[in-house]
Structures are given as C-alpha cells and as structure tokens.
Design an enzyme around this catalytic site. Structure first.
Site, PDB file in Angstrom:
ATOM      1  N   SER A 102      10.607 -68.078  19.920  1.00 42.57           N
ATOM      2  CA  SER A 102       9.632 -68.643  18.989  1.00 42.57           C
ATOM      3  C   SER A 102      10.118 -69.947  18.349  1.00 42.57           C
ATOM      4  O   SER A 102       9.375 -70.928  18.276  1.00 42.57           O
ATOM      5  CB  SER A 102       9.285 -67.620  17.903  1.00 42.57           C
ATOM      6  OG  SER A 102      10.448 -67.187  17.221  1.00 42.57           O
ATOM      7  N   GLY A 224      17.632 -73.317   8.193  1.00 40.27           N
ATOM      8  CA  GLY A 224      16.756 -73.406   7.026  1.00 40.27           C
ATOM      9  C   GLY A 224      15.718 -72.311   7.059  1.00 40.27           C
ATOM     10  O   GLY A 224      15.687 -71.490   7.976  1.00 40.27           O
ATOM     11  N   LYS A 279      22.321 -64.586   5.936  1.00 40.11           N
ATOM     12  CA  LYS A 279      21.065 -64.152   5.310  1.00 40.11           C
ATOM     13  C   LYS A 279      20.395 -63.043   6.115  1.00 40.11           C
ATOM     14  O   LYS A 279      19.626 -62.251   5.579  1.00 40.11           O
ATOM     15  CB  LYS A 279      20.133 -65.340   5.101  1.00 40.11           C
ATOM     16  CG  LYS A 279      19.830 -66.168   6.356  1.00 40.11           C
ATOM     17  CD  LYS A 279      18.625 -65.681   7.126  1.00 40.11           C
ATOM     18  CE  LYS A 279      18.425 -66.513   8.382  1.00 40.11           C
ATOM     19  NZ  LYS A 279      17.286 -66.070   9.189  1.00 40.11           N
ATOM     20  N   ARG A 343      12.287 -61.023  11.806  1.00 37.96           N
ATOM     21  CA  ARG A 343      12.679 -59.932  12.703  1.00 37.96           C
ATOM     22  C   ARG A 343      13.652 -58.984  12.007  1.00 37.96           C
ATOM     23  O   ARG A 343      13.563 -57.766  12.159  1.00 37.96           O
ATOM     24  CB  ARG A 343      13.315 -60.503  13.975  1.00 37.96           C
ATOM     25  CG  ARG A 343      12.392 -61.374  14.788  1.00 37.96           C
ATOM     26  CD  ARG A 343      12.995 -61.752  16.118  1.00 37.96           C
ATOM     27  NE  ARG A 343      14.163 -62.607  15.972  1.00 37.96           N
ATOM     28  CZ  ARG A 343      14.123 -63.920  15.982  1.00 37.96           C
ATOM     29  NH1 ARG A 343      12.959 -64.542  16.088  1.00 37.96           N
ATOM     30  NH2 ARG A 343      15.214 -64.640  15.874  1.00 37.96           N
TER      31      ARG A 343
END
Length: 444
Positions: A102, A224, A279, A343
């Site tokens: 993606s 980002g 993250k 995800r």
C-alpha cells in the site's frame, strides 16, 4: 424573511401576550414595551440588520457553492509553491519504487503525479499486467485509480537501472535480500528506505542493512504518520526524510512534496527510523486495549508512556530525543495508535479479543512489523537494561501466553517515575526497574 417583517411578527406576539396580562400590570407592561421598542429601533436602524443579512447571505453562499475539486486546488497550490532550495525539478528525476504494498504504491503514484519518471516494481508478473490494464492495486489499494503516467515493472534490472533514487518499500524480512539483488545494477543511485521495522534476529534497522550491504551508496530513510489510504484520498499528510546528504533530502522533497503531502527534513537517521519502528509496538498495545473498551484516560496514558519508552530507547541507541517529538515520533505514534487502518492496531485488537497470533496474522493478510519488533526490542532492552515496561508486558502476553489483564495490573504497580524523560531524575536506575518489572510479571 426581511428584518422588518420579522420584527413585526415579534411585535404581534408581544401584543397578544400583553392583552392576556392583568390590568394591575398595565403600567409595568407599557414600560417594558417602551424599552423593547427602543431596543428594536436600534436593530431596525440598519447596523444589526445589515450584519444579520450579511451573515445569512454568506451562509447561503457557502451552501450553494459546488463541491471542492482537490485536483483544481492542487494545481493552484503547486503553482504558488516554491521549490526546495537546491532541489532537482521533479520532471528530471527518475525514480524506482520497489514493493507493491500500500505505501510503496501510494508513494510511486504521488511521484508520478508530480511529474517524475516513476516506476513501481512488483515481483509478480501477473500483478504487473493487472496494474497496467486496470491501474488499480486490487490487493492493497482497491478502489483507487493510479496516475496514468506511473510505470510498472517486474524485471528488477529494468526497474532500477539508470534511476536517480531507488525507494525500497518491501517488508523488513525481505529488505536485505532485495538490496543484494539490486547491487549488480547500481551505478551511483541513492537508496531511500520506506520500510518501518527491524530485521529478525539481528536487530538491524534498514539503514544498518543498507550500510552493511551497500557501503558506498548514498542513502536516507523516510518515516511519518503516513496511512496509505488517506494519502490516496488527498487528505493533507506529511512525512520526514532523514539523511546525512543534503542533496538527497532536497531531491526527495522535490519529488514527493505536493499540495496535500509535505516532506520535512532531518539529519537524525537513527531517531527517525526508530520512531517508525518502535511505534508499531504501541499500536498493538492500543489495539489490544481498545478490545477491552478502555476510556480516554487510559489511551492518553498509554500514548504518553509509549513516547517515553521510545525516547528512552532512542537515546540509548544514539538518537536525539527531540526527534521523537516530531512527525516520525509522536506524529506517527498517534496516527498508528488511533486508526483502524493501521495493520498493527488491527493485530492488537484481534489478539485482545482472544484470537491466536497465527490466526490474527493470517486474517490480516499483510505484514504487521510490530509483532517482530516487540521480540527484538524486548531482548535488546533486557540486554542493555533499558526500562520498557509496556514492551515487556506485550512480550509476556504474546510470546509467554500470560493473561493480558493480569499483566496490565502489574504495569500499574511498577515503580515510581518522573513524568517527562530527561527532565527529572528517576528514583531507580533503568536496570533496577527492569529487573523489578520482569520479576513482577505473573506466571503463566
């Protein structure tokens, strides 16, 4: 309705009301009517009426306006945008994007829209033919038509030869192999990693792998809050290009900067890359917490303590702690932890609902980098004595099969800390807190 007519109706209502009042209140009523008439004369003097009319006219005008055309806005904004200083004009840049997921697809499409010679490489020849025919990535971005100028290629040599910059957007597990495969065809191209994660068993970030496999190559990393679907929808977004090379930073800005996508620059490669990798851990934690319907207080606590862990680990790895306050740190953390498009968030949510890790990964159908990152960071933190209680707790739940609720309760009891990292000293050393945290985890 005009202001005079409206006021007349108001006066009629007042008169009806006056007639229904008792005679004993007549004087008071007349006084009130006089006062009301005086106030209405101010309204009818034209000042307030004019303002009222202008306000309602403006509201009607806005409602009557046609829908905003994003392409038209982009044309206008682009014509007014100044080029990044030292940047190469987009139409002169030749770019290859390796990986048809993606994000790789979204970035290659953005570059093509900017006028770059943009080629998207996908391993599967059948997929390439489908892309050429329909201009839709049916697996990863269904429903979004790609720019007609975007090229597609399944031959790796043809994709990377004679390009200026090669963007690598394959999963971390395939990153090293991909670099080895393109090495024979490199003649001075720069490499930019779009992959967020760590290599299994080696704890290598993508920049580490680039330096190991292609030591002479100029490189950078991009990271980002970049959910691909939102980028395809032209929702304003931004990212960070980190590199020691100013020329490479400017070239990437020139290639990808558009009316709806802004590129900021950094020279803290390690910090930007760690933000993008770490993250994912906390997105799994947030998805898991959401499955228990936790409140906003809990979410806020989890986010801020996650940021503390990220910066703590980053400094121990040589990064600048201030980097984690930017887009690649708190920005990416917030987007990934608050969106079901993530995800890793979805994996955490499925795990929280009792699904096994294997079943959750199979249902997702895509790579969730956070699963591997939890294991890597847990082991590294334990080895270096870096206090990362959320990471350790997730590892206990996912890999040691411990009850999530019990682990969460122990988290709330684990030691005293100052609120913001690097501002106040902590009561204990990281090593001591780490040992206490590990000892307090419930048995299987």
């Amino acid at each position: 309705m005009s202001a005079d007519k409206k006021n007349s109706e108001v006066e009629d209502k007042d008169m009806d009301h006056d007639e229904s009042m008792s005679n004993t209140d007549t004087d008071a009523t007349e006084a009130e009517d006089a006062k009301s008439a005086e106030e209405k004369s101010v309204f009818n003097s034209g000042i307030l009426a004019s303002l009222f009319e202008r306000a309602t006219k403006g509201a009607r005008t806005k409602r009557e306006q046609s829908a905003i055309d994003p392409e038209e806005i982009e044309k206008k904004v682009r014509s007014n945008m100044s080029k990044p200083k030292g940047g190469t004009p987009p139409h002169q840049l030749r770019l290859a994007f390796l990986g048809g997921g993606s994000f790789g697809t979204a970035m290659s499409n953005l570059a093509a829209r900017n006028g770059c010679d943009s080629t998207l490489w996908v391993r599967n020849k059948r997929t390439v033919k489908s892309l050429q025919r329909s201009r839709v990535n049916k697996k990863y971005l269904p429903g979004y038509t790609l720019d007609e100028r975007l090229k597609y290629e399944h031959d790796l040599k043809a994709a990377v030869q004679d390009k200026d910059i090669i963007f690598v957007a394959v999963p971390s597990s395939a990153f090293r192999e991909t670099l080895k495969n393109i090495r024979p065809y490199l003649t001075g191209q720069s490499i930019v990693s779009l992959t967020k994660g760590m290599e299994k068993d080696t704890f290598s970030l993508m920049s580490d792998i680039i330096e190991q496999e292609l030591p002479e190559v100029n490189f950078g990393v991009m990271s980002g809050p970049n959910l691909a679907v939102e980028i395809m929808q032209n929702m304003p977004s931004a990212s960070v290009i980190a590199s020691d090379s100013e020329l490479l930073r400017h070239a990437v800005q020139s290639a990808l900067h558009s009316a709806f996508f802004r590129i900021f620059a950094s020279d803290d490669v390690k910090g930007v890359e760690l933000g993008g990798a770490l993250k994912n851990i906390y997105a799994i934690a947030m998805g898991m917490a959401a499955s228990y319907n936790v409140g906003e207080n809990t979410k806020a606590m989890l986010l801020t303590r996650a940021l503390a862990e990220m910066s703590r680990f980053g400094v121990a790895s040589g990064a600048n702690p201030l980097t984690f306050l930017g887009l690649s740190g708190v920005g990416d953390l917030y987007a990934t932890c608050s969106s079901e498009l993530s995800r890793n968030y979805r994996i955490g949510n499925m795990l929280g609902k009792g699904m096994s890790l294997e079943a959750a990964i199979k249902k997702l159908g895509q790579t969730a980098e956070g699963v591997n990152t939890i294991q890597q960071v847990h082991e590294k933190a334990m080895k270096l004595g870096i206090y990362m209680p959320i990471t350790h707790a997730l590892h206990a739940v996912i890999y040691d099969d411990q009850a999530a609720l019990g682990v969460a309760l122990h988290l709330m009891e684990s030691g005293f800390r100052s609120d913001v990292e690097f501002v106040m000293p902590h009561e204990y050393t990281n090593e001591a807190l780490n040992a206490r945290m590990t000892a307090s985890l419930p048995d299987k």
